[in-house]
Design a protein around this motif. Structure first.
Motif, PDB file in Angstrom:
ATOM      1  N   LEU A  62      14.571 100.506  26.220  1.00 40.26           N
ATOM      2  CA  LEU A  62      13.861 100.492  27.497  1.00 40.26           C
ATOM      3  C   LEU A  62      13.007 101.729  27.683  1.00 40.26           C
ATOM      4  O   LEU A  62      11.970 101.696  28.327  1.00 40.26           O
ATOM      5  N   LEU A  68       7.182  98.291  33.638  1.00 40.89           N
ATOM      6  CA  LEU A  68       7.494  97.009  34.263  1.00 40.89           C
ATOM      7  C   LEU A  68       8.925  96.574  33.925  1.00 40.89           C
ATOM      8  O   LEU A  68       9.687  96.134  34.783  1.00 40.89           O
ATOM      9  N   PHE A  69       9.281  96.727  32.643  1.00 36.07           N
ATOM     10  CA  PHE A  69      10.615  96.308  32.205  1.00 36.07           C
ATOM     11  C   PHE A  69      11.685  97.095  32.951  1.00 36.07           C
ATOM     12  O   PHE A  69      12.695  96.539  33.383  1.00 36.07           O
ATOM     13  N   PHE A  72      12.075  95.861  36.459  1.00 35.56           N
ATOM     14  CA  PHE A  72      12.811  94.603  36.512  1.00 35.56           C
ATOM     15  C   PHE A  72      14.311  94.833  36.367  1.00 35.56           C
ATOM     16  O   PHE A  72      15.111  94.291  37.119  1.00 35.56           O
ATOM     17  N   VAL A  73      14.677  95.633  35.363  1.00 38.70           N
ATOM     18  CA  VAL A  73      16.110  95.855  35.149  1.00 38.70           C
ATOM     19  C   VAL A  73      16.714  96.476  36.394  1.00 38.70           C
ATOM     20  O   VAL A  73      17.773  96.041  36.883  1.00 38.70           O
ATOM     21  N   MET A  75      15.675  96.220  39.425  1.00 42.74           N
ATOM     22  CA  MET A  75      15.697  95.227  40.501  1.00 42.74           C
ATOM     23  C   MET A  75      16.895  94.281  40.336  1.00 42.74           C
ATOM     24  O   MET A  75      17.643  94.023  41.291  1.00 42.74           O
ATOM     25  N   VAL A  76      17.088  93.825  39.111  1.00 45.01           N
ATOM     26  CA  VAL A  76      18.180  92.878  38.880  1.00 45.01           C
ATOM     27  C   VAL A  76      19.528  93.525  39.197  1.00 45.01           C
ATOM     28  O   VAL A  76      20.368  92.942  39.897  1.00 45.01           O
ATOM     29  N   LEU A  77      19.699  94.739  38.719  1.00 43.76           N
ATOM     30  CA  LEU A  77      20.986  95.391  38.968  1.00 43.76           C
ATOM     31  C   LEU A  77      21.165  95.651  40.455  1.00 43.76           C
ATOM     32  O   LEU A  77      22.254  95.482  41.004  1.00 43.76           O
ATOM     33  N   ILE A  79      19.970  93.905  42.928  1.00 43.57           N
ATOM     34  CA  ILE A  79      20.336  92.646  43.591  1.00 43.57           C
ATOM     35  C   ILE A  79      21.809  92.355  43.364  1.00 43.57           C
ATOM     36  O   ILE A  79      22.540  91.996  44.286  1.00 43.57           O
TER      37      ILE A  79
ATOM     38  N   TRP B  14      13.865  89.424  27.875  1.00 44.82           N
ATOM     39  CA  TRP B  14      14.501  90.236  28.923  1.00 44.82           C
ATOM     40  C   TRP B  14      14.876  89.375  30.118  1.00 44.82           C
ATOM     41  O   TRP B  14      15.957  89.485  30.678  1.00 44.82           O
ATOM     42  N   PHE B  18      18.501  88.787  31.839  1.00 49.83           N
ATOM     43  CA  PHE B  18      18.870  88.902  33.261  1.00 49.83           C
ATOM     44  C   PHE B  18      19.743  87.731  33.684  1.00 49.83           C
ATOM     45  O   PHE B  18      20.729  87.903  34.400  1.00 49.83           O
TER      46      PHE B  18
ATOM     47  N   TRP C 211      11.550  83.745  40.120  1.00 43.34           N
ATOM     48  CA  TRP C 211      12.568  84.803  40.119  1.00 43.34           C
ATOM     49  C   TRP C 211      13.871  84.308  40.734  1.00 43.34           C
ATOM     50  O   TRP C 211      14.953  84.663  40.259  1.00 43.34           O
ATOM     51  N   LEU C 215      17.388  84.311  38.750  1.00 47.05           N
ATOM     52  CA  LEU C 215      18.453  85.219  39.173  1.00 47.05           C
ATOM     53  C   LEU C 215      19.566  84.538  39.965  1.00 47.05           C
ATOM     54  O   LEU C 215      20.649  85.102  40.087  1.00 47.05           O
ATOM     55  N   PHE C 303      20.192  86.965  50.312  1.00 52.86           N
ATOM     56  CA  PHE C 303      21.361  87.608  50.926  1.00 52.86           C
ATOM     57  C   PHE C 303      21.791  86.982  52.244  1.00 52.86           C
ATOM     58  O   PHE C 303      22.314  87.654  53.114  1.00 52.86           O
TER      59      PHE C 303
END
Ligand code: HEA
Ligand code: HEA
Ligand code: CUA
Ligand SMILES: [Cu+2]
Lengths: 94, 197, 536, 301
Positions: A62, A68-69, A72-73, A75-77, A79, B14, B18, C211, C215, C303
């Motif tokens: 990474l 950008l990557f 994203f990572v 953001m995902v974590l 969330i 990626w 996710f 998205w 997700l 959420f």
């Protein structure tokens, strides 16, 4: 596109990363021998997160990918953490 | 004309990772809630797991991750032969992991500790839950390990034949990413199941 | 090169140019436009099945008491109706059909990023739907859990729940792959000059949708696997008899299934955002606000899941936290409505069928959304939760919203898809029937819901009879409208459609109708000072 | 005055939300239709392009935000007392079972309907052994799920005498829509008298208690009426047609047959019924209990 500069990680870096990860593994194991009750979970999770961070940055490259990557990572974590927090807003207040 | 976009391919991988993270995320959420509900029983039940085998498997997986990462370096430097060796080492590690798991599960099943068994029904609810989670989580993880192993085998064959080379190796990178994901999940599974006793 | 092309215009995507001819050419095609159409045909079949099931339910409910079949059958009916409508129609819905057909052209791409993966998702979709439907004919008969599969009932019942659950799992996987494909497509394949904030708004809404697909779907995936494990292996995550927690199941289910309602509605909103400017010949009012509100809906919408669980015995804290969040997510929807209406201001409006359906959408969506607000408030939810009121709310949004947007989209892009026009008069009549039938069918459900008519009831108390009977007549009108629409679209071939029948500005109107295989003969570009909706 | 102490608050919240919504619904629809007519292409052939206006955007973000927070507030205020039970509320245990309600009063007396005194706080402790049900009293505007393995509760003060419907709103299987009963609101004196007259907890035969406890009586009556399946009355000793492995045969209802019927109902399916309606009770009903059930069935031959 990738302004041509392909980043090549030297073997040495990978080896160092491996050594660090192994070391952290043994730290976790020793820490859990000492009984710190609730703290143990916390410490173990913190160490695991550090290990995860290292794997993501170096093994999964990474650090050298476009930002950008990383966004994203993150953001995902984020969330995922929020999902856990909101679920616990039920379980912790029952 | 096949259009080629390595960054696009990597982005796709990626995004797939996710979804995998959230797939396991659902399980970790169940674990967290159950641990919150039954912290004492989880404590006791975890003693039944063999932390030694768990540790060996952790080491093996970390090692395999490092070899995959290094195989990319090898391909980038044009050393396909070394890359094949490194990938093979990864697969060997995967096999060792599986064998260990076989013994670990085999032993438990042998003494009658599996979902729905009579022994299980005599345990407390919290302990049953711990073992249910243990089987489900490690089982799903193992499934991913097998899939990763298959992907890496294909990749290895392609590296060997030269279809993956210094100019074109995004498949190797993506295979590697998947493998690291398998490792990443184990990094969290290991302390949660084996260590926090 | 260019010279050659002007002499021999490329054949349209409807003409078989590859190795195979006929049906095989379609089934093996990786062309995004063909895949979009295949989704549409498959979906219409499932949809028709779902509609018939709905009507069969209404017939039984015409009088209280048992009329033509028993409760077991009714329970199977609403379960299958829900599963088909939710998992095979509205969740893939607009994204799978028009996301595939129009989005790549709108952003100036030749195809999606991974065409073969795209075809694979389509097959997964068909497979998943087939598995879900097969639950009706195998094992111990049709599942009777409702589409929500609530534990512990879904673990205890002897009907064929596993097949239905596994079908939903496969459908989820298909949805994830489509989302993944779209994200990469929109990141990597936009036309030169088209920055994110110059992308048309239908692709924008798909981006936000994708998205959520990526997700949220895995969470329901793992949850459904857990249900299967419980049934087969006596692993008791949700079974109180084994120490599990049924409320936890509800959390996990809704962590996906609430965001899923935004998977349904966002593309629908996107379609409306395309149609209104085209027929008003006006630049979209509040372009940025609409684009960002899609992201806001997607992210906040993640959420608010526990608003489906206010009475489940959650902690009081969780109840008000989720209620508050629910209200926050209503605001971006309001922003969109305001901007749509303002886009009509001082426009030059032509009342073609797509625009008519768009107006219908706005009206029905407002009713659905506003009744959603009374569901989001704690006190009022407790009263109407799990009553016909909820049934009315979600039909208003899911069918009145997504369904009407779907019709609007078909009428809008039909000339592009087939290169033919259709009969406007017939189309307008279909609107009249659909719209009036719809309101007659579902509005009474609000009223009997407030009076206390629970949902999933095979039989009911006499005071609800009138409402139920009105609903039946509404369903009849709806079916008539639906049939008129099918005849309009698929019976006789209309005159040849021009490339740009409505005077739209987005890229798909700049290519021939129907478009050639790789969409563009000359790759489009957006100039520095050009936006996606520059009407004169 | 509302039927319960919550009715007015809930209705007020409804009015506030509907009021605001109706205002917007009518307003937006009118404006929309006006635009459609006024700016129709015939009347207005050339569209005028208008610039975005940030002040306007911010206005129509802020105003709805305030309004929805207002809705939240009314909803919250009417709801929050529902979770705070006053001291001294009369406790009544509610047992929800597929597909009957049972109400257990202080002293263990049971009744199939809910009787409560006027103007007294009543707390219902909700209890289920099988699946989730939900207790709903529309007139009182309250509802709460009855979750197995969990102690959920609800409370209210009934303010008007009368009879009100009680319904089950969480889908709970075959006869979900028949899981209804009544609540009767009576004066305090009447309540005391009613409670006194209620028979002490069962001097019923043990077998019947077991049948009721497992909700067998939800499908099999004991008085000869048909509910979901055959009545238990006169069952023992009868000869019956059953399907075993796809072929029909005739059996006599004896101890062995009843035992398999309970533990593995899909083995011998009574002709005319589908498989899978009755679930196997192996592990739920013990061998001992089966003997008592059989004894009881013999007694109502
Ligand atoms: C496409 C699908 C879709 C969409 C978009 C929505 C949108 C919303 N939904 Fe709905 N909902 C469903 C599909 C959908 N829903 C389904 C299928 C169920 C039932 C599931 C089941 O149990 O089977 C359900 C159930 C459901 C419940 C649970 C009911 C219960 O079981 O007790 C709730 C509770 O909060 C809720 C709330 C909302 C809200 C607040 C919105 C908001 O996003 C709406 C926002 C929109 C508006 C508010 C209108 C536009 C605004 C204006 C015109 C401006 C003026 C307004 C103001 C000033 C505020 N919904
Ligand atoms: C897309 C979603 C959708 C649609 C369209 C419908 C359509 C219909 N529904 Fe519904 N319904 C659900 C989703 C939907 N439903 C869900 C999720 C549930 C909950 C299930 C559960 O409780 O588990 C439910 C539950 C439900 C119930 C409540 C059961 C109960 O609680 O007891 C009833 C009652 O009558 C009902 C009736 C109908 C009827 C009569 C129709 C229609 O038959 C009306 C007639 C419609 C038409 C004639 C045509 C309209 C055409 C289109 C919308 C699209 C065209 C598309 C193409 C051309 C590709 N539905
Ligand atoms: Cu009990 Cu529904
Ligand atoms: Cu929701």
């Amino acid at each position: 596109m990738h302004n041509d500069a392909v980043h090549i990680t030297p073997y040495r870096t990978h080896l160092w990363v491996l050594v660090t990860l192994l070391a952290l593994t043994f730290v976790t194991i020793t820490v859990t021998w000492i009984d710190l009750s609730a703290l143990t979970v916390l410490i173990a999770m913190v160490i695991a997160s550090v290990k995860g961070y290292i794997v993501l940055t170096y093994f999964m490259h990474l650090k050298y990918e476009s930002s950008l990557f990383r966004v994203f990572v993150f953001m995902v974590l984020a969330i995922y953490v929020l999902v856990i927090l909101f679920t616990f807003s039920d379980y912790l207040f029952r | 004309m096949e259009h080629r976009d390595d960054i696009g391919a990597k982005l796709g991988m990626w995004v797939f990772i996710f979804t995998e993270i959230l797939l396991f995320g659902g399980l970790f959420l169940v674990y967290a809630i159950m641990r919150n509900n039954y912290s004492k029983e989880f404590h006791e039940a975890a003693h039944h797991l063999n932390a030694f085998i768990g540790t060996i498997n952790t080491v093996v997986l970390l090692l395999s991750s490092a070899t995959v990462a290094m195989s990319i370096t090898a391909v980038q430097k044009g050393n396909n032969k070394l890359a094949v060796i490194l990938l093979f080492a990864t697969l060997v590690c995967a096999a060792v992991f599986m064998v260990n798991k076989y013994f670990e599960w085999g032993h438990k099943i042998h003494i009658g500790l599996y979902p729905g068994s009579d022994l299980m029904m005599t345990l407390s609810h919290g302990q049953v839950m711990f073992f249910s989670l243990y089987y489900f989580m490690t089982g799903l993880h193992m499934f991913h390990l097998v899939v990763g192993g298959i992907i890496l085998t294909i990749v290895m064959i392609k590296v060997n034949s030269g279809a993956i080379n210094t100019g074109k190796y995004v498949l190797l990178e993506n295979g590697g990413l998947y493998w690291h994901l398998v490792d990443l999940i184990w990094i969290f599974l290991f302390p949660l199941l084996y260590l926090i006793t | 090169m260019t010279e050659e092309k002007t002499h021999h215009p490329e054949p349209s995507y409807l003409v078989d140019t590859g190795k195979y001819k006929g049906l095989m050419a379609w089934l093996t095609s990786t062309d995004h436009k063909r895949i979009g159409l295949m989704y549409m045909y498959a979906m219409m079949i499932f949809f028709s099945v779902g509609v018939i099931l709905g009507v069969v339910m209404r017939i039984e409910l015409f009088f209280p008491g048992e009329q033509i079949y028993g409760p077991q059958m009714y329970n199977g009916l609403f379960t299958l109706h829900g599963i088909i409508m939710i998992f095979t129609v509205v969740i893939p819905g607009l994204a799978a059909v028009f996301g595939n057909f129009s989005m790549p052209i709108m952003i100036g791409a030749k195809d999606v990023a991974f065409p073969r993966l795209n075809l694979f998702s389509f097959y997964l979709y068909v497979l998943g739907a087939a598995i879900a439907l097969s639950s009706q004919f195998m094992g111990n008969g049709p599942p009777d859990t409702g589409w929500t599969f609530y534990a512990p009932y879904s673990i205890q019942t002897h009907t064929n729940v596993v097949a239905a659950v596994f079908g939903a799992f496969v459908l989820g996987f298909s949805s994830i792959l489509t989302g993944l494909n779209f994200i990469v497509t929109m990141h990597r394949m936009r036309a030169p000059g088209m920055t994110f904030f110059k992308m048309p708004l239908f692709p924008w809404s798909l981006y936000a949708t994708a998205w959520i697909q990526v997700l949220a779907t895995p969470i329901v995936g793992i949850t459904l696997l857990m249900i299967i494990a419980e049934r087969w292996l006596r692993i008791g995550f949700f079974d109180p008899a084994l120490g599990g927690d049924p409320v936890l199941y509800q959390h996990l289910f809704w962590i996906y299934s609430h965001p899923a309602v935004y998977i349904m509605i966002l593309p629908a909103m996107g379609v409306i955002t395309e149609i209104i400017p085209t027929f008003a010949q006006r630049r979209v009012y509040g372009y940025k606000a609409i684009a960002i509100s899609s992201l806001a809906i997607a992210s906040v919408g993640y959420f608010v899941w526990a608003h489906h669980m206010y009475t489940s015995g959650m902690s009081t804290t969780a109840r008000w936290v989720f209620s508050l969040l629910t209200f926050l997510v209503a605001v971006p929807s309001a922003i969109k409505v305001f901007n749509w209406v303002t886009t009509m201001y001082k426009g030059s409006i032509s009342m073609r069928p797509p625009f008519l359906f768009a107006l219908g959408f706005i009206f029905l969506f407002m009713i659905g959304g506003m009744t959603g607000l009374s569901l989001g408030a704690l006190a009022t939810n407790v009263h109407v939760h799990d009553t016909a009121y909820v049934v009315a709310h979600f039909h208003y949004i899911v069918f009145g919203g997504v369904g009407f947007a779907f019709f609007a989209a078909i009428y809008y892009w039909y000339p592009k898809m087939y290169g033919r026009m259709y009969n406007f008069k017939m189309a307008n009549w279909s609107f009249v029937f659909l719209f009036s039938g719809f309101n007659l069918l579902y509005f009474p459900q609000f009223i009997i819901g407030i009076m206390g008519m629970p949902r999933r009831y095979f039989d009911y108390l006499p005071q609800f009879t009138l409402g139920q009977q009105l609903s039946f007549f509404g369903a009849v009108l709806l079916v008539i409208g639906f049939v008129i629409m099918l005849i309009t679209l698929f019976s006789k071939k209309g005159e040849k459609a021009p490339d740009n029948p409505w005077g739209g500005r987005t890229f798909e109107w700049g290519v021939p109708s129907p478009p050639p295989v790789e969409n563009f003969e000359v790759m489009p570009e957006l100039a520095e000072n050009e936006g996606p909706y520059d009407y004169k | 005055m509302g039927a319960s102490n919550f009715t007015e608050g809930v209705d007020l919240a409804f009015k506030v939300i509907f009021g605001i919504s109706l205002f917007f619904l009518v307003g937006i629809t009118t404006v929309m239709l006006y635009f459609v007519v006024r700016y129709n292409r015939k009347r207005h052939p050339h569209a005028v392009q208008i610039k975005d206006n940030n002040v306007l955007e911010i206005t129509w973000i802020t105003i709805p935000l305030i309004l929805v927070l207002l809705m939240f507030y009314y909803g919250y205020v009417a709801f929050s007392p529902q979770r705070i039970v006053p001291n001294g509320a009369i406790p009544i245990t509610v047992i929800g079972k597929m597909w009957t309600w049972t109400f257990e009063y202080e002293g263990g007396k049971q009744s199939p309907i809910l009787v409560v005194p006027l103007n007294k706080a009543v707390k219902l402790n909700l209890h289920s052994d099988d699946v989730i049900h939900s207790l709903y009293i529309p007139a009182f505007r309250i509802k709460e799920d009855v979750v197995p393995g969990k102690n959920n509760y609800m409370w209210f003060i009934a303010q008007q005498p009368g009879e009100y419907d009680i319904l089950c709103t969480v889908y709970c299987g075959l006869r979900h829509s028949y899981m209804e009963t009544k609540t009767r609101v009576v004066s305090e004196a009447e309540y005391a008298a009613w409670l006194k007259a209620l028979p002490e907890k069962s001097n019923e035969p043990e077998g019947l208690v077991i049948l009721k406890k497992n909700a067998c009586t939800g499908c099999h009556s004991i008085d000869g009426t048909k509910i979901v399946s055959n009545s238990f009355k006169g069952l023992y000793g009868k000869s019956k047609k059953v399907m075993t492995n796809g072929s029909e045969r005739t059996v006599t209802v004896d101890d062995e047959y009843i035992k398999t019927s309970i533990f593995d109902p899909d083995k011998d399916v009574v002709s005319g019924y589908q498989k899978g309606i009755m679930k196997p009770y192996k592990g739920i009903v013990t061998d001992d209990e089966v003997v008592k059930i059989i004894d009881y069935l013999k007694s109502i031959k």
